[in-house]
Write an enzyme that holds these catalytic residues in place. Sequence first.
Site, mmCIF file in Angstrom:
data_model
loop_
_atom_site.group_PDB
_atom_site.id
_atom_site.type_symbol
_atom_site.label_atom_id
_atom_site.label_comp_id
_atom_site.label_asym_id
_atom_site.label_seq_id
_atom_site.Cartn_x
_atom_site.Cartn_y
_atom_site.Cartn_z
ATOM 1 N N SER A 90 33.905 30.473 29.591
ATOM 2 C CA SER A 90 33.806 30.481 30.751
ATOM 3 C C SER A 90 32.619 28.892 31.265
ATOM 4 O O SER A 90 33.433 28.024 31.192
ATOM 5 C CB SER A 90 32.844 31.999 30.899
ATOM 6 O OG SER A 90 32.177 32.164 32.245
ATOM 7 N N ASP A 216 41.452 38.564 35.783
ATOM 8 C CA ASP A 216 40.193 37.908 35.524
ATOM 9 C C ASP A 216 39.362 38.847 36.433
ATOM 10 O O ASP A 216 40.040 38.766 37.245
ATOM 11 C CB ASP A 216 39.814 36.764 35.229
ATOM 12 C CG ASP A 216 38.535 36.277 35.063
ATOM 13 O OD1 ASP A 216 37.307 36.840 34.784
ATOM 14 O OD2 ASP A 216 38.693 34.991 34.045
ATOM 15 N N HIS A 245 37.434 38.971 31.530
ATOM 16 C CA HIS A 245 37.513 37.952 31.605
ATOM 17 C C HIS A 245 37.045 37.171 30.271
ATOM 18 O O HIS A 245 36.744 36.226 29.822
ATOM 19 C CB HIS A 245 35.627 37.513 32.461
ATOM 20 C CG HIS A 245 35.255 35.917 32.738
ATOM 21 N ND1 HIS A 245 36.035 35.286 32.881
ATOM 22 C CD2 HIS A 245 34.332 35.555 32.144
ATOM 23 C CE1 HIS A 245 35.222 34.027 33.167
ATOM 24 N NE2 HIS A 245 33.686 34.237 32.597
#
Length: 286
Positions: A90, A216, A245
């Site tokens: 991320s 996601d 995710h």
Amino acid sequence: MIKPSEFHLRGGRSGVLLIHGLTGTPTEMRFVGNGLHRAGFSVLGMQLAGHCGDDADLLATGWRDWYASVVEAAQRLREEVDHLFVAGLSMGAILALELAIDRPHDVDGLGLYGTTFFHDGWATPPIGRLAFLLPLLTSLGLGRRKVSAEVEPYGIKDERIRNRVVGAMLSGDSQAAGLAGFPWPSLAEFQRLSRRVRRRLGRVRAPCFVAHSSNDDVASLRNVRAIQRGIGAPVETLLLDDSYHMVTVDRERGKLVEHSATFFRRIAEQRQPMPASIPRLATVAE
């Protein structure tokens, strides 16, 4: 000096620096770290500045502090390996890109997991989709005390894993599972970093392994396309169909480890070791 939440697994002469996401913790990178270590790599699962504490700890830092801690951790690992790979989840992926842009001679390859330039996944709440406005709002003094709570499914498709992670997070165990929400000023800092890196993607010279969920809940495949179109270096992409995710902890984490190890090993076999040049004290250009 290694921090309490970090892990350092010494192995071969190729090393992987693992960077967690915003409000996260090195624990979310632990399975990947263990797998890469078993594959022969030295691994450092670092802790970003201001993380693994409470909201006040996080709010006392910004993206420059987070990046400075990445440079410091990269220096530690680079001193003991011939090849340095950097992988992040991320926001951690964006910090990995920033390091590759800033220190091109020190980063041999990148692992970009669930890269989040745009908060546009199917479960992202409205404020998340408007995150690009937060730098302006917080600079005007608005929303400084607001926090966006984590929402179902918390980036994890596997219910058993999700329940365990969410239970730790909601219990306040920030060292194990991170914070339960995102302070707006920290999200604003995330956006400033994201914009900075997006503008400079063309300067990435390290080969990239991109792993992203095709479903996601936080960051859509638009983020993958931004990397593929923006980076001049070779990009290898793995789309995961049975994860959300948090691909480093979800159902296909084993596949992620296998592909990452193969990618990094191939690069190490093709490249001559380079002398380390990461300075001990990081300086970040405005």
